[in-house]
Design a protein around this motif. Structure first.
Motif, mmCIF file in Angstrom:
data_model
loop_
_atom_site.group_PDB
_atom_site.id
_atom_site.type_symbol
_atom_site.label_atom_id
_atom_site.label_comp_id
_atom_site.label_asym_id
_atom_site.label_seq_id
_atom_site.Cartn_x
_atom_site.Cartn_y
_atom_site.Cartn_z
ATOM 1 N N ASP A 91 0.826 -1.186 0.000
ATOM 2 C CA ASP A 91 0.000 0.000 0.000
ATOM 3 C C ASP A 91 0.879 1.262 0.000
ATOM 4 O OD1 ASP A 91 -2.673 -1.141 2.278
ATOM 5 O OD2 ASP A 91 -1.845 -1.973 0.411
ATOM 6 N N GLN A 126 1.871 4.678 1.401
ATOM 7 C CA GLN A 126 1.723 5.420 2.650
ATOM 8 C C GLN A 126 1.797 6.917 2.345
ATOM 9 O OE1 GLN A 126 1.111 3.542 5.376
ATOM 10 N NE2 GLN A 126 1.361 1.754 4.058
ATOM 11 N N THR A 157 2.135 10.670 4.065
ATOM 12 C CA THR A 157 2.576 11.322 5.300
ATOM 13 C C THR A 157 2.457 12.828 5.158
ATOM 14 O OG1 THR A 157 4.168 9.528 5.680
ATOM 15 C CG2 THR A 157 4.475 11.565 6.928
ATOM 16 N N SER A 194 4.814 7.380 -0.245
ATOM 17 C CA SER A 194 5.909 6.417 -0.111
ATOM 18 C C SER A 194 6.402 5.898 -1.457
ATOM 19 C CB SER A 194 5.468 5.250 0.771
ATOM 20 O OG SER A 194 4.361 4.566 0.178
ATOM 21 N N GLN A 227 -4.994 12.561 -0.149
ATOM 22 C CA GLN A 227 -5.382 11.194 -0.534
ATOM 23 C C GLN A 227 -4.823 10.902 -1.922
ATOM 24 O OE1 GLN A 227 -9.052 10.726 -2.400
ATOM 25 N NE2 GLN A 227 -8.369 8.689 -3.018
ATOM 26 N N THR A 284 -5.464 5.677 -0.314
ATOM 27 C CA THR A 284 -4.972 5.925 1.031
ATOM 28 C C THR A 284 -4.884 7.418 1.327
ATOM 29 O OG1 THR A 284 -2.735 5.562 0.139
ATOM 30 C CG2 THR A 284 -3.717 3.763 1.395
ATOM 31 N N GLY A 328 -3.506 10.652 4.011
ATOM 32 C CA GLY A 328 -2.565 11.083 5.016
ATOM 33 C C GLY A 328 -3.241 11.106 6.377
ATOM 34 N N GLN A 329 -2.463 11.314 7.414
ATOM 35 C CA GLN A 329 -2.984 11.242 8.775
ATOM 36 C C GLN A 329 -3.709 12.519 9.194
ATOM 37 O OE1 GLN A 329 0.043 12.112 8.040
ATOM 38 N NE2 GLN A 329 0.910 13.460 9.606
ATOM 39 N N GLU A 362 -10.104 6.234 6.428
ATOM 40 C CA GLU A 362 -9.678 4.970 5.841
ATOM 41 C C GLU A 362 -10.694 4.549 4.788
ATOM 42 O OE1 GLU A 362 -8.616 0.322 7.038
ATOM 43 O OE2 GLU A 362 -9.842 1.537 8.378
#
Lengths: 107, 116
Positions: free
Chosen positions: A1, A3, A5, A26, A89, A97, A99-100, B46
């Protein structure tokens, strides 16, 4: 996947300030990168897709740029309504995926 | 006006099942890919599942594969998520969202709590 950040995790700025949020992938996602704003208790709201295409109705002070693995969301002149959490995203490959998140407060 | 309205969230015990629904209006649901995206309390977003406009193809995150099933009924402008073998870590607000790869329209979400 892949990632995603984001940095910083949080920031506080004055109305009128220029604000920049960075998103790193990533692995390369070409220009398939979206940004969302989420206000407390609310659903996310699409701001930008494909790195720099502004969603209809989104103010032009929101500017997206970048390519490959590094992207930025710039708010050219922060407004009181811009508080909230911002997410990047990647929409290059499954699984999509996010980001946080970066929490933006108005001083 | 575009509206996505989720329902079906509830408190359920670990190992239990739940079916979420999302009713769409104000846009062409039958030609739109649809998704479920979740957000655990105080956490980030998610993506968990996607279904093509004609329901020919579906994709799911590894975290839910084999336990959750996405489906749709274009005649009813409705999207569904059948959730089986629920775990404590599935506790989240579940949003339905339109889009093939990024998410243009979102519902207000429905809360699923998995706890004994």
């Amino acid at each position: 996947d892949i990632q995603m950040t984001q940095s910083p995790s949080a920031l506080s700025a004055n109305v009128g300030d220029k604000v920049t949020i960075t998103c790193r992938a990533s692995q390369g996602v070409r220009n398939w990168l979206a940004w969302y704003q989420q206000k407390p208790g609310g659903a996310p709201h699409l701001l930008i897709y494909k790195t720099s295409t502004l969603e209809s109705g989104v103010p032009s002070r929101f500017v997206g740029s970048g390519s490959g693995t590094e992207f930025t969301l710039t708010i050219s002149s922060l407004q009181p309504d811009d508080f909230g959490t911002y997410y990047c995203q990647q929409h290059y490959t499954y699984p999509w995926t996010f980001g946080q998140g970066t929490k933006v407060d108005i001083k | 006006e575009v509206r996505l309205v989720e329902s079906g969230g509830d408190l359920v015990q670990p190992g239990g099942s739940l079916r979420l629904s999302c009713v769409a209006s104000g846009f062409s649901f039958s030609t739109s890919d649809m998704n479920w995206v979740r957000q655990a309390p105080g956490k980030g977003l998610e993506w968990i599942s996607n279904i093509s406009s004609s329901a020919i193809s579906t994709f799911s995150a590894e975290s839910v594969k084999g336990r959750f099933t996405i489906s749709r009924d274009n005649a009813k402008n409705s999207l569904y998520l059948q959730m089986n073998s629920l775990r404590v870590e599935d506790t989240a607000i579940y949003y339905c969202a339109s889009g093939a790869s990024y998410f243009r329209h979102w519902g207000q979400g429905t809360l699923v709590t998995v706890s004994s």
